[in-house]
Design an enzyme around this catalytic site. Structure first.
Site, PDB file in Angstrom:
ATOM      1  N   LEU A 411      33.615  44.220  34.654  1.00 27.03           N
ATOM      2  CA  LEU A 411      34.392  43.772  35.809  1.00 27.03           C
ATOM      3  C   LEU A 411      35.717  44.524  35.787  1.00 27.03           C
ATOM      4  O   LEU A 411      36.264  44.805  34.718  1.00 27.03           O
ATOM      5  CB  LEU A 411      34.665  42.260  35.752  1.00 27.03           C
ATOM      6  N   ASP A 412      36.238  44.868  36.976  1.00 30.94           N
ATOM      7  CA  ASP A 412      37.573  45.470  37.037  1.00 30.94           C
ATOM      8  C   ASP A 412      38.572  44.574  36.327  1.00 30.94           C
ATOM      9  O   ASP A 412      38.402  43.344  36.261  1.00 30.94           O
ATOM     10  CB  ASP A 412      38.024  45.627  38.505  1.00 30.94           C
ATOM     11  N   MET A 413      39.635  45.171  35.824  1.00 27.63           N
ATOM     12  CA  MET A 413      40.659  44.402  35.141  1.00 27.63           C
ATOM     13  C   MET A 413      41.173  43.252  36.014  1.00 27.63           C
ATOM     14  O   MET A 413      41.398  42.144  35.538  1.00 27.63           O
ATOM     15  CB  MET A 413      41.825  45.298  34.741  1.00 27.63           C
ATOM     16  N   THR A 415      39.630  41.694  38.435  1.00 34.73           N
ATOM     17  CA  THR A 415      38.602  40.752  38.864  1.00 34.73           C
ATOM     18  C   THR A 415      38.328  39.744  37.762  1.00 34.73           C
ATOM     19  O   THR A 415      38.210  40.101  36.590  1.00 34.73           O
ATOM     20  CB  THR A 415      37.304  41.503  39.216  1.00 34.73           C
ATOM     21  N   HIS A 521      35.002  49.550  42.366  1.00 36.60           N
ATOM     22  CA  HIS A 521      35.791  48.972  43.462  1.00 36.60           C
ATOM     23  C   HIS A 521      34.974  48.811  44.753  1.00 36.60           C
ATOM     24  O   HIS A 521      35.526  48.792  45.843  1.00 36.60           O
ATOM     25  CB  HIS A 521      37.024  49.837  43.761  1.00 36.60           C
TER      26      HIS A 521
END
Length: 584
Positions: A411-413, A415, A521
């Site tokens: 997961l993105d930082m 998110t 993203h």
């Protein structure tokens, strides 16, 4: 240089001053006493709007910058900048000048640029010349004639051989004279075919030599163009002598060699932030806060919104700013994101790693795998700064060796939400195969800055019902501003997301998102891009306004992975995990 305290980035308030600023070059007074970055940006917008010649010929909008400063005698105001050229010029009196002016028509750069352009024209002329076109035509005709002639001869030779073979079968007791005649005929056919092949090859080689001579001239011109372009670009980089707060100077090649061990990207030094800081340091001004904002329509593929603030770009500006800001008494507001290390996304999280680790919830665990709920602001895997991540915490908690793979997705930082982590090699392989086969189902809940309108949607949004649909927009990284992504129909990778509108909360849309593909993203771009839902996710500093959910809450991306369905790596049973409460 005067010391300063660190004001809040955004609409921070500066202490009013009564000093007259008319004698200070390009230092603008705060508009109507409104001493905020927003007011300064609006002042720049009004100035540009009142001078249409500034944007004449511009295909889309441009990034502008504001740097609030204090002079050595206590004056305060703001400096303005635009990125690159504006209306084909860089000498507008309202804006700070470029660090180095390469636009002088009789200067070294423009003179050499014109000569390189002359090489381009010469190359183009040779490529499309009648001489080359005719040479290529004759070469193709010669090849075709040779192929046809040799093919015809081979067929005739084949038929004569078949005739000879038939005679040998019909007359097995043929006399010696007949056998010798057949052998001579066979030898003659082979020799004749060799002579014809050699003649055809010679004819083709002669025509090819004409084409090769022209193409060699073109290749030599291309080599010269490359060498001269490379040399001119390197020369240009050495002309950008950047200042820092200590008064030290370093050119762009030195800066990037020290920071990244690479040459600077094209256009480095011409963004707003370096231009503003260069002017401030050259005039003994102390920078107080910096911001950049976009005016006008977005470039193709990008998410840029009119009058929205953005951090300086990372690929071009980050190494430069890391050098230029050395010597300030305090961090410069507005440069926090570009100065960060080790993140897989741009964020604004100020929570300590210890408190983040405490927020990592265990949703499920057994001897094969663990499912966690990651808080916003935590990395999935360790970054350069070695801050705690999901991987490092799981390895420590379950005593997993470094050579055992555990991470199967990320997961993105920014998110938050569900993440499955393997605890054994066997589990990692089984889970990884599911992700590669796209059999794992993931759902995210997001809050958008507005409400998507079906009537205004693009052809790349397919509505299946009044509340459900699919977004299809190909994505690729923005090589000049990682980790930002671009929509690119020519070179982007296919990306598809499904959505379901849930309910509207205070003018904001709560939405469920299911990624069909897993691009970086992807959900953020598909929501924010004008060809997608055209509604950024609340708290998205890359593609939206970055505003907090409410003034009393810290800024964070309102995107949460709330559901995960997969097959257990050991039992094969399909399990669905849910995370109802958004953490972090």
């Amino acid at each position: 240089m005067p010391r300063h305290t660190t004001p809040r980035h955004g609409d921070f308030l500066l202490t009013p001053t009564r000093h007259n600023m008319t004698h200070t070059p390009l230092l603008h007074p705060f508009p109507q006493g409104r001493q905020t970055l927003t007011a300064c940006a609006a002042d720049i917008q009004a100035h540009v709007a009142s001078h249409p010649e500034m944007t004449e010929g511009e295909a889309y909008g441009k990034m502008y910058g504001v740097l609030t400063v204090e002079t050595s005698d206590g004056q305060r105001g703001y400096l303005a900048a635009h990125s690159g050229l504006l209306g084909g010029r860089n000498d507008w009196q309202f804006f700070v000048p470029p660090v180095f002016d390469a636009q002088q028509s009789d200067g070294y750069f423009k003179t050499n640029e014109r000569e390189i352009s002359g090489l381009n024209r010469e190359i183009a002329a040779l490529l499309s010349s009648t001489e080359r076109t005719e040479a290529l035509r004759q070469l193709e005709e010669t090849k075709a004639l040779a192929d046809a002639t040799l093919s015809q001869e081979r067929q005739a030779v084949k038929q004569r051989k078949a005739h000879r073979d038939a005679l040998r079968r019909e007359q097995p007791q043929a006399d010696d004279a007949m056998r010798q005649a057949l052998i001579r005929e066979s030898q003659h056919d082979k020799a004749q075919l060799r002579r014809m092949t050699k003649a055809a090859e010679a004819a083709i080689a002669a025509k090819q030599a004409v084409v090769t001579a022209i193409d060699d001239r073109i290749a030599a011109l291309k080599r010269e163009r490359h060498e001269r372009s490379d040399s001119l670009q390197r020369w240009l980089f050495t002309q950008y002598r950047m200042l820092n707060a200590r008064g030290e100077q370093r050119d762009l090649i030195e800066i990037f060699r020290h920071a990244t061990a690479t040459l600077p990207p094209a256009g480095s030094g011409d963004c707003c932030a370096p231009k503003l800081l260069q002017y401030a340091f050259a005039h003994a001004m102390c920078p107080l806060a910096l911001t950049e904002f976009w005016l006008g329509a977005p470039p193709p593929g990008e998410v840029r919104r009119h009058m929205q603030f953005y951090p300086p770009c990372r690929s071009k500006c980050r190494p430069i700013l890391q050098f230029m800001l050395q010597g300030l008494d305090a961090p410069l507001p507005g440069t926090e994101d570009v100065m960060q290390d080790g993140s897989d996304s741009v964020g604004n999280d100020t929570t300590s790693t210890v408190s983040l680790a405490a927020q990592l919830q265990i949703v499920y665990e057994d001897s094969h795998m663990v499912v966690v709920s990651k808080p916003s602001g935590m990395l999935s895997v360790p970054g350069k700064d070695r801050h705690e991540s999901v991987e490092s915490i799981v390895r420590q908690r379950y005593a997993i060796a470094d050579d055992t793979p555990v991470i199967v997705h990320r997961l993105d930082m920014d998110t938050s939400g569900l993440l499955v982590v393997a605890l054994t090699r066997e589990a990692h392989k089984a889970l990884q195969q599911q992700f590669l086969a796209h059999t794992v189902s993931k759902r995210y809940i997001a809050l958008l800055e507005g409400v998507p309108q079906k009537d205004d949607s693009s052809p790349h949004v397919t509505w299946h019902s009044p509340t459900t649909g699919t977004i299809t927009l190909p994505l690729r990284p923005d090589l000049d501003d990682r980790p930002r992504q671009l929509v690119d129909f020519a070179h982007g990778k296919p990306a598809q997301s499904r959505f379901c509108l849930l309910r509207v909360i205070d003018g904001r849309q709560l939405i469920a998102l299911t990624p069909v593909t897993g691009r970086t993203h992807q959900l953020r771009m598909h929501c924010a891009h004008q060809l997608g839902l055209n509604c950024p996710i609340v708290g998205d500093r890359l593609y939206g306004s970055g505003a907090a959910l409410t003034p009393d809450l810290p800024q964070r991306l309102c995107l949460h992975a709330d559901m995960l369905t997969l097959r257990h790596p050991a039992t094969g049973k399909i399990i669905t995990f849910k995370s109802k409460k958004v953490k972090g």
